[in-house]
Write an enzyme that holds these catalytic residues in place. Structure first.
Site, PDB file in Angstrom:
ATOM      1  N   SER A 145       0.827  -1.197   0.000  1.00 23.18           N
ATOM      2  CA  SER A 145       0.000   0.000   0.000  1.00 23.18           C
ATOM      3  C   SER A 145       0.870   1.259   0.000  1.00 23.18           C
ATOM      4  O   SER A 145       1.647   1.481  -0.904  1.00 23.18           O
ATOM      5  CB  SER A 145      -0.970  -0.016   1.171  1.00 23.18           C
ATOM      6  OG  SER A 145      -1.892   1.048   1.101  1.00 23.18           O
ATOM      7  N   ASP A 300      -2.678   6.322  -3.829  1.00 24.62           N
ATOM      8  CA  ASP A 300      -1.505   5.651  -3.270  1.00 24.62           C
ATOM      9  C   ASP A 300      -1.030   4.550  -4.220  1.00 24.62           C
ATOM     10  O   ASP A 300      -1.669   4.289  -5.245  1.00 24.62           O
ATOM     11  CB  ASP A 300      -1.792   5.145  -1.851  1.00 24.62           C
ATOM     12  CG  ASP A 300      -2.806   4.014  -1.796  1.00 24.62           C
ATOM     13  OD1 ASP A 300      -3.499   3.773  -2.796  1.00 24.62           O
ATOM     14  OD2 ASP A 300      -2.915   3.373  -0.736  1.00 24.62           O
ATOM     15  N   ASP A 302      -1.051   1.301  -4.537  1.00 30.02           N
ATOM     16  CA  ASP A 302      -1.923   0.228  -5.020  1.00 30.02           C
ATOM     17  C   ASP A 302      -3.317   0.737  -5.373  1.00 30.02           C
ATOM     18  O   ASP A 302      -4.232  -0.047  -5.623  1.00 30.02           O
ATOM     19  CB  ASP A 302      -1.991  -0.934  -4.033  1.00 30.02           C
ATOM     20  CG  ASP A 302      -2.676  -0.583  -2.728  1.00 30.02           C
ATOM     21  OD1 ASP A 302      -2.542   0.564  -2.266  1.00 30.02           O
ATOM     22  OD2 ASP A 302      -3.347  -1.460  -2.145  1.00 30.02           O
TER      23      ASP A 302
END
Length: 562
Positions: A145, A300, A302
């Site tokens: 992430s 972000d 992902d």
């Protein structure tokens, strides 16, 4: 074995590859050796998350194969049909993500479990969609992430398309505990697995269906599509999907930050690729000022979370936090759908226990029920899964203060692609009315009260850091702060020990007598303890003053614990 014995066993064991052995032999810092081996990288409902490197407490091919073997054995326990349904696998831009995805696919194939592997990087929400679309038993996405570049991670999903909950995680963990050594884990040759049909590469066909479904979610099309938006995917997976959906919706003025458009596992332009932090908007702001953009948008790595900044009257940008953006989306979605008369029966929104209450106040106006869950979209979307079975409520929107949102329940995870589309639609709708999102937010405050919030993260790395976080939690759990200025403690909720509808978690929440509250919890994915502060005031200044006072007192208390 203690950490030193584990360390030496990895060096002495010829099973481990030469690169791993050389990396371990080169270590000279005893604290580093201890941190790599004092524990096994823990598999839980968040899957795995850790720094890359050799060791039991690191993300590497061995810890990934171990987790996947546990998952594979669990799927085997569900029978032949579950194995045939298989597992969908996606991965992000990070170092080793593609390698870890391939390792996972090979472990599953060795068990005779069907694998659907994406042909290239994909956003996390597209993995959730693929699980549901393909009808797989499980899913894996390799991502860390928004963590710093030295991290990677591994999230497991179940057949509903949401991340696994405790029951399945416990089954996987039990299987992992029964594996004596990494050498027990078999892997099929990748090309052989493809030839046998055990690994199937998937691509554009899933993408196109996903985009098509997202476009159906629009509420208004009579909007100003010339709204100027600067978008940065922060060198992650969001570039193609977000641009595609915005283009398909007809937005004409989308400017992508060129330095951050292409995938980069080092995140060289941003360092810490977390759009929650306004510093991540540095390049976007510079381009926004040049283009006179109405809105800055950042996803972000992902692409499951999205943050925004809005052009202000000083011709600069005001950054909105997750509570503010969430409140704007709830207000737009509920007010517009209410106006059109197309809210579903028994509508509901879901938020986490550490997310603010403004969205709840807005929902109440439109007779929409608000539910609270523990932190994490696995918990938020668990209610969507439940209601799909029972019909008790209709899931409209889920969100967290940490810039995660999902509109409707096509995807059972936070989704920055659909959220970006809805943010752009919202901005275009209000621009046509002659208002920007800051003015709309001010109108919301005028109607529902001045809510203010702040998140403080205290980072404490390593073994000692983890122990200190435990001591901090113990101290404030057993010795609560009875008063802060004129605010008196009214109620305490200990989500680890008290019975609540939300469930069990190591979270402490303190309600003050005039409506303010704060919560303390250790992060589940990073080496930090988090302090969430919320207030409601008669004015903006009143609300801000309360937050600052709570921060001063509680932070001092936490940091005084040695």
């Amino acid at each position: 074995m203690n950490y030193r014995e584990k360390y030496q066993s990895w060096i002495d064991d010829p099973f481990f590859d030469e690169e791993t052995t050389a990396e371990l032999k080169a270590l000279t810092d005893e604290d580093e050796i201890e941190d790599r081996f004092y524990q096994d990288l823990e598999f839980g409902t968040a899957g795995l998350r850790g720094k890359l490197g050799a060791g039991t407490n690191r993300m590497n091919i061995y810890t990934v194969s171990l987790a996947t073997e546990g998952l594979a054995r669990t799927i085997e326990n569900y029978g032949k049909e579950a194995m045939k349904k298989g597992v969908a696998i996606a991965y992000d831009v990070r170092l080793c993500s593609d390698k870890f995805a391939e390792i996972a696919a090979r472990v599953l194939a060795a068990k005779g479990i069907k694998v659907y592997l994406f042909d290239d990087i994909r956003p996390t929400p597209m993995l959730s969609y693929a699980v549901r679309k393909l009808g797989t038993q499980s899913g894996i996405v390799v991502t860390a992430s928004h963590n710093p570049q030295e991290y990677n991670g591994y999230k497991a999903y179940w057949e509903e398309g949401s991340q696994i909950l405790d029951d399945v995680a416990d089954e996987i963990l039990e299987e992992i505990d029964g594996i004596g050594h990494y050498k027990e884990i078999e892997m099929m040759d990748f090309e052989e697995a493809k030839d046998k049909g055990l690994i199937q590469i998937i691509g554009k066909e899933i993408d196109e269906e996903y985009y098509s479904e997202l476009l159906k979610m629009k509420i208004n099309d009579d909007i100003d599509k010339d709204v100027k938006i600067v978008f940065t995917p922060l060198n992650g997976t969001g570039n193609i999907p977000v641009r595609r959906v915005l283009s398909d919706r007809g937005f004409n003025n989308i400017f992508v930050v060129p330095e951050q458009a292409e995938p980069d596992y080092a995140f060289a332009t941003v360092g810490y690729p977390n759009p929650e932090d306004s510093k991540a908007f540095k390049y976007a702001r510079e381009l926004g000022l040049k283009k006179d953009a109405d809105l800055l948008l950042a996803t972000d790595p992902d692409c499951d979370r999205v943050a925004i900044a809005v052009r202000n009257e000083k011709k600069d940008y005001t950054y909105l936090n997750g509570n503010q953006t969430g409140a704007l989306l709830i207000y737009y979605i509920l007010s517009e759908r209410s106006k059109k008369g197309n809210l579903p029966e028994d509508p509901a929104i879901v938020k986490s226990i550490v997310t603010g209450d403004l969205g709840k106040a807005i929902a109440k106006k439109y007779d929409v029920t608000t539910f609270e869950t523990l932190t994490g979209f696995k918990n938020i979307c668990a209610l969507a899964n439940e209601w799909e079975e029972t019909g008790a409520f209709n899931f409209v929107f889920g969100y967290e203060e940490s810039i995660g949102y999902v509109y409707k329940d096509l995807v059972r995870d936070k989704d920055a692609v659909v959220s970006s589309m809805m943010i752009a639609e919202m901005a275009g709708y209000y621009k046509k009315e002659g208002r920007n999102l800051l003015e709309v937010l001010e109108d919301i405050y005028e109607e529902f009260g001045y809510y203010y919030e702040k998140l403080i993260s205290i980072v404490l790395e390593g073994v000692e850091g983890q122990e200190r976080i435990k001591r901090m939690m113990d101290d404030i759990r057993h010795h609560s702060i009875d008063s802060i200025g004129e605010m008196m403690l009214q109620k305490t909720v200990d989500y680890l020990r008290d019975e609540t509808d939300a469930g069990k978690s190591n979270v402490l929440k303190y309600y003050m007598d005039e409506g303010s509250w704060y919560a303390v919890r250790p992060s589940g994915t990073e080496p930090k303890i988090k302090l969430y502060i919320y207030s409601k005031g008669k004015s903006r200044e009143d609300a801000q003053d309360k937050v600052e006072l709570i921060e001063k007192v509680v932070r001092h208390r936490l940091e005084s614990v040695e």
